[in-house]
Design a protein around this motif. Structure first.
Motif, PDB file in Angstrom:
ATOM      1  N   UNK A 135       0.839  -1.208   0.000  1.00  0.00           N
ATOM      2  CA  UNK A 135       0.000   0.000   0.000  1.00  0.00           C
ATOM      3  C   UNK A 135       0.867   1.247   0.000  1.00  0.00           C
ATOM      4  N   UNK A 136       1.975   1.219   0.744  1.00  0.00           N
ATOM      5  CA  UNK A 136       2.900   2.360   0.768  1.00  0.00           C
ATOM      6  C   UNK A 136       3.515   2.570  -0.614  1.00  0.00           C
ATOM      7  N   UNK A 137       3.917   1.482  -1.259  1.00  0.00           N
ATOM      8  CA  UNK A 137       4.486   1.581  -2.608  1.00  0.00           C
ATOM      9  C   UNK A 137       3.434   2.125  -3.564  1.00  0.00           C
ATOM     10  N   UNK A 138       2.191   1.647  -3.444  1.00  0.00           N
ATOM     11  CA  UNK A 138       1.082   2.131  -4.267  1.00  0.00           C
ATOM     12  C   UNK A 138       0.944   3.644  -4.116  1.00  0.00           C
ATOM     13  N   UNK A 139       0.967   4.131  -2.881  1.00  0.00           N
ATOM     14  CA  UNK A 139       0.852   5.561  -2.621  1.00  0.00           C
ATOM     15  C   UNK A 139       1.991   6.355  -3.242  1.00  0.00           C
ATOM     16  N   UNK A 140       3.214   5.833  -3.133  1.00  0.00           N
ATOM     17  CA  UNK A 140       4.362   6.503  -3.740  1.00  0.00           C
ATOM     18  C   UNK A 140       4.224   6.565  -5.261  1.00  0.00           C
ATOM     19  N   UNK A 141       3.755   5.478  -5.850  1.00  0.00           N
ATOM     20  CA  UNK A 141       3.562   5.452  -7.304  1.00  0.00           C
ATOM     21  C   UNK A 141       2.457   6.406  -7.742  1.00  0.00           C
ATOM     22  N   UNK A 142       1.425   6.564  -6.913  1.00  0.00           N
ATOM     23  CA  UNK A 142       0.374   7.543  -7.222  1.00  0.00           C
ATOM     24  C   UNK A 142       0.940   8.957  -7.170  1.00  0.00           C
TER      25      UNK A 142
END
Length: 166
Positions: A135-142
């Motif tokens: 989820x943290x990686x997802x947020x960074x990619x967003x």
């Protein structure tokens, strides 16, 4: 149930259930690493693939958690955005399938166990601390613009989540 309903991921997701599924993954991966029962890579990879494609629908662990464990605990559900959780399941699917290929295709238990160890760390953080690395990686990619904001409107606008919680 139509194929469209089967192959959909819930949004939002009950975070309690997500953390309990992660605890099941911790149990499976730690058992595999301690016992050397590499055959557990088959259900591990299947479970991640099933969850990334269908949420808990085709996942035996997901079904057990959402239908038996979570209701038995009687805890109030805590809803969180589904797309980051699906992304995290995708990372788990990639790691577990890679571990299975390393073991079955190349006979490399060492590489397989390193990959399973990575899953164990991530699942432990989710289960016991509530920290979802995927989820943290997802947020960074967003934030970097790699994942468009319309993939997860709640992720892009935290005020939507705060308003729903009130």
């Amino acid at each position: 149930m139509s194929p469209r309903q089967i192959f959909s991921f819930p949004n939002p997701v009950n975070e309690i259930s997500a953390r309990l599924v992660a605890a099941g993954v911790v149990l499976m991966t730690s058992t595999l690493l301690v016992s050397g029962w590499n055959w557990l890579l088959w259900p591990l990879a299947f479970g991640f693939l099933a969850r990334v494609l269908t949420g808990p629908t085709l996942s035996p662990l997901g079904q057990f958690v959402t239908r038996v464990v979570t209701p038995a605990l009687g805890l109030e559900e805590r809803l969180t955005a589904g797309p980051p959780k699906r992304f995290a399941q995708g990372i788990g699917a990639t790691l577990s399938l890679s571990a299975l290929i390393a073991w079955v295709g190349f006979g490399s238990t060492g590489i397989a166990h390193v990959l399973v160890g990575m899953i164990l760390v991530a699942a432990s953080l989710e289960a016991f601390v509530g920290l979802c690395l995927g989820c943290k990686i997802f947020g960074l990619l967003m934030r970097a613009g790699v994942i468009p904001e319309d993939v997860c409107a709640d992720c892009a606008d935290i005020s939507r989540r705060l308003g729903a919680a009130a």
